[in-house]
Write an enzyme that holds these catalytic residues in place. Structure first.
Site, PDB file in Angstrom:
ATOM      1  N   CYS A 272     -45.735  78.367   7.129  1.00  0.00           N
ATOM      2  CA  CYS A 272     -45.535  77.452   8.262  1.00  0.00           C
ATOM      3  C   CYS A 272     -46.100  76.052   8.070  1.00  0.00           C
ATOM      4  O   CYS A 272     -45.342  75.086   8.039  1.00  0.00           O
ATOM      5  CB  CYS A 272     -46.111  78.068   9.520  1.00  0.00           C
ATOM      6  SG  CYS A 272     -45.159  79.483  10.074  1.00  0.00           S
TER       7      CYS A 272
HETATM    8  N1  LIG Z   1     -44.356  83.521   9.702  1.00  0.00           N
HETATM    9  C1  LIG Z   1     -45.002  82.895  10.651  1.00  0.00           C
HETATM   10  O1  LIG Z   1     -46.211  83.003  10.784  1.00  0.00           O
HETATM   11  C2  LIG Z   1     -44.263  82.014  11.627  1.00  0.00           C
HETATM   12  C3  LIG Z   1     -44.945  81.527  12.754  1.00  0.00           C
HETATM   13  C4  LIG Z   1     -44.262  80.715  13.648  1.00  0.00           C
HETATM   14  C5  LIG Z   1     -42.947  80.389  13.411  1.00  0.00           C
HETATM   15  N2  LIG Z   1     -42.301  80.853  12.299  1.00  0.00           N
HETATM   16  C6  LIG Z   1     -40.885  80.496  12.125  1.00  0.00           C
HETATM   17  O2  LIG Z   1     -40.104  81.629  12.506  1.00  0.00           O
HETATM   18  C7  LIG Z   1     -38.953  81.749  11.662  1.00  0.00           C
HETATM   19  C8  LIG Z   1     -38.958  83.099  10.951  1.00  0.00           C
HETATM   20  O3  LIG Z   1     -40.105  83.154  10.126  1.00  0.00           O
HETATM   21  P1  LIG Z   1     -40.538  84.508   9.357  1.00  0.00           P
HETATM   22  O4  LIG Z   1     -41.820  84.228   8.683  1.00  0.00           O
HETATM   23  O5  LIG Z   1     -40.428  85.649  10.296  1.00  0.00           O
HETATM   24  O6  LIG Z   1     -39.354  84.576   8.283  1.00  0.00           O
HETATM   25  P2  LIG Z   1     -39.032  85.741   7.238  1.00  0.00           P
HETATM   26  O7  LIG Z   1     -38.509  85.068   6.049  1.00  0.00           O
HETATM   27  O8  LIG Z   1     -40.202  86.673   7.138  1.00  0.00           O
HETATM   28  O9  LIG Z   1     -37.849  86.539   7.957  1.00  0.00           O
HETATM   29  C9  LIG Z   1     -36.593  86.013   8.229  1.00  0.00           C
HETATM   30  C10 LIG Z   1     -35.611  87.173   8.287  1.00  0.00           C
HETATM   31  O10 LIG Z   1     -34.325  86.701   8.698  1.00  0.00           O
HETATM   32  C11 LIG Z   1     -33.338  87.428   7.988  1.00  0.00           C
HETATM   33  N3  LIG Z   1     -32.063  86.701   8.057  1.00  0.00           N
HETATM   34  C12 LIG Z   1     -31.685  85.574   7.422  1.00  0.00           C
HETATM   35  N4  LIG Z   1     -30.464  85.187   7.792  1.00  0.00           N
HETATM   36  C13 LIG Z   1     -30.039  86.093   8.707  1.00  0.00           C
HETATM   37  C14 LIG Z   1     -28.855  86.226   9.497  1.00  0.00           C
HETATM   38  N5  LIG Z   1     -27.858  85.345   9.428  1.00  0.00           N
HETATM   39  N6  LIG Z   1     -28.775  87.269  10.331  1.00  0.00           N
HETATM   40  C15 LIG Z   1     -29.779  88.165  10.432  1.00  0.00           C
HETATM   41  N7  LIG Z   1     -30.923  88.092   9.718  1.00  0.00           N
HETATM   42  C16 LIG Z   1     -31.062  87.057   8.884  1.00  0.00           C
HETATM   43  C17 LIG Z   1     -33.908  87.568   6.607  1.00  0.00           C
HETATM   44  O11 LIG Z   1     -33.301  88.614   5.888  1.00  0.00           O
HETATM   45  C18 LIG Z   1     -35.375  87.848   6.923  1.00  0.00           C
HETATM   46  O12 LIG Z   1     -35.637  89.226   7.048  1.00  0.00           O
HETATM   47  C19 LIG Z   1     -39.002  80.542  10.728  1.00  0.00           C
HETATM   48  O13 LIG Z   1     -38.268  79.487  11.285  1.00  0.00           O
HETATM   49  C20 LIG Z   1     -40.471  80.181  10.702  1.00  0.00           C
HETATM   50  O14 LIG Z   1     -40.683  78.820  10.418  1.00  0.00           O
HETATM   51  C21 LIG Z   1     -42.939  81.668  11.416  1.00  0.00           C
END
Ligand SMILES: NC(=O)c1ccc[n+]([C@@H]2O[C@H](COP(=O)([O-])OP(=O)(O)OC[C@H]3O[C@@H](n4cnc5c(N)ncnc54)[C@H](O)[C@@H]3O)[C@@H](O)[C@H]2O)c1
Length: 455
Positions: A272
């Site tokens: 992030c």
């Molecule tokens: N990880 C954190 O701590 C955190 C905190 C706040 C915000 N975010 C934000 O939240 C979002 C997700 O982060 P994350 O860490 O959970 O990501 P991640 O990479 O762990 O997970 C994303 C998931 O989305 C899936 N995916 C991709 N395209 C897809 C589609 N078209 N349909 C269905 N599934 C699909 C992927 O296979 C993956 O499993 C990002 O924008 C990130 O910036 C993350």
């Protein structure tokens, strides 16, 4: 409201944690992910990520039938509220890749084409201000043939959870941010959260662009504070008698800075802060706003690895050909996530110096192996990692490393040179224990305790 079905599109750290908390609370939750391997593991009760409390919650909600993971888009329209929680990774120029959110929006739109009743689409993924209105709304409206309004809602609900505490923080948030396209969208989401928490939480109710902007303002502010703190800590390292732990008290008590972002050391990583600061810097540049304040927090952060290496070389000389132990690979303690981990950057810098690098992490070894392959040696334990080494770095602040006593470093290492990049040890204790320790942010006042004399 708990009878309301909820869907999550994207089951990563954010989607899975939130989905499971809702399912465990009684909501019926559909989970969708394009990653078939992930969905299969989830169905088998394996969350694939290390996150406190998530294993039990997954098994419990699978058993109760409240959480159903799917690898294809099926009957999404059965859910009244559909969260988009897919990744928004960095592009090479720092801006974010919006293809995943857009494709998720298109899929959701298609599913809603023949649906009846009210549906609310909620963008939880982190997206640059303007993305939800400019890219996601048109995709959903086009594919569904419906307009955002009476029967279709749209909201931005940025996520602020920290990895390692995702479940706890979903259950106990500081505050919620809800940006709605209209009153009904905001009210529908707020009602769901009120029902989930049992009582209203502190909530910022705002517009979609303001909610998106808030997420970047908050994360980039945190990144700037951490780089500011490291600038001060680097100065402390050079002034005899200065200890960042003392200075930190002033930052916390007098300046009232957020204590969660006052840790000095190797710098910040994860999926992030670096990504969001980079994306904001790129967006500021495009918008014609000076990005210097945001970009410099990233430059300072990247340089912390060199600062740690400088400290090691200051005691033991160049690291070429030396056996070096890196303890900790996860970007912080409590997670197995190594995305943009400073530890991995440190390993890279050490390899560039042609050091013989041995690494260990309590939970992130599998992820590290997939990334680093045969470039490094994988140790079975922390003590195994430091055995026969010329120098060791603490790169992630795992509690487990506190169990390595000065005598262990002395007994196991070829020469007990230690750089504490996460400020986990009481430096005095290790100096007295005849470990040549350097801590980012601390400079001993007492010459008799300086590393060269301690030997
Ligand atoms: N990880 C954190 O701590 C955190 C905190 C706040 C915000 N975010 C934000 O939240 C979002 C997700 O982060 P994350 O860490 O959970 O990501 P991640 O990479 O762990 O997970 C994303 C998931 O989305 C899936 N995916 C991709 N395209 C897809 C589609 N078209 N349909 C269905 N599934 C699909 C992927 O296979 C993956 O499993 C990002 O924008 C990130 O910036 C993350």
């Amino acid at each position: 409201v708990k009878k309301t079905k909820i869907a999550f599109v994207g089951l990563g750290y954010v989607g899975l944690s939130t989905a499971l908390c809702l399912a465990d609370n009684g909501f019926q939750v559909q989970g969708f992910d394009v990653d078939k391997r992930k969905v299969k593991a989830l169905r088998d009760g394996n969350p694939l990520i290390h996150e406190k409390g998530i294993d039990l919650m997954l098994r419990r909600t699978l058993r109760s039938g409240k959480f159903i993971p799917e690898d294809g888009f099926r009957d999404v329209s059965e859910s009244k509220i559909i969260f988009i929680t897919v990744g928004t990774p960095s592009r090479p120029d720092g801006s974010i890749e919006t293809e995943y959110v857009e494709s998720a929006a298109r899929e959701v739109g298609k599913q809603l084409r023949s649906a009846s009743g009210y549906h609310l689409v909620v963008v939880k993924s982190t997206v640059i201000p303007g993305t939800t209105e400019g890219k996601i709304r048109p995709s959903i409206e086009r594919e569904s043939g419906r307009k955002i309004g009476t029967s279709l809602g749209l909201a931005s609900n940025p996520e602020f959870l920290h990895e390692g505490a995702a479940v706890y923080e979903t259950l106990h948030p500081d505050a919620l941010v809800i940006g709605g396209a209209d009153k009904k969208s905001s009210a529908t989401l707020k009602e769901m959260y009120d029902s989930f928490y049992g009582k209203p939480q502190p909530t910022v109710l705002t517009t979609i662009p303001n909610a998106e902007m808030m997420k970047y303002a908050i994360n980039s502010g945190r990144a700037s504070q951490l780089s500011f703190v490291n600038t001060i800590a680097n100065y402390c390292t050079r002034v005899p008698g200065c200890d960042y732990s003392e200075v930190r008290k002033g930052l916390s008590l007098v300046a009232k800075m957020d204590g969660r972002y006052l840790s000095a050391g190797l710098g910040f990583g994860g999926s992030c802060l670096p990504k969001d600061a980079r994306a904001l810097a790129a967006a500021l540049k495009t918008a014609g706003v000076d990005p210097a304040l945001v970009s410099s927090s990233l430059t300072i952060n990247d340089n912390q690895v060199n600062e740690a290496i400088r400290l090691a070389e200051g005691i033991g000389g160049g690291l070429e050909g030396k056996r070096v132990a890196v303890l900790g690979l996860a970007f912080k303690a409590g997670t197995d996530d190594i995305r943009e981990s400073v530890s991995i950057a440190l390993v890279g810098a050490l390899l560039k110096k042609r050091a013989d690098v041995h690494i260990y992490d309590p939970v992130a070894m599998k992820n590290a192996k997939a990334l680093l392959g045969s470039q490094v040696t994988y140790a079975k334990s922390a003590k195994d990692c430091i055995r026969n080494s010329d120098c060791a770095f603490i790169a992630t602040g795992w509690d487990e490393f506190l169990r390595i006593r000065p005598a262990d470093f002395r007994r196991l290492m070829k020469s007990p040179i230690l750089v504490d990049g996460r400020r986990i040890y009481d430096q005095r204790k290790y100096l007295i224990g005849k470990v040549k320790i350097k801590t980012i942010g601390t400079c001993p006042a007492d010459e008799s305790l300086s590393p060269s004399d301690a030997m």
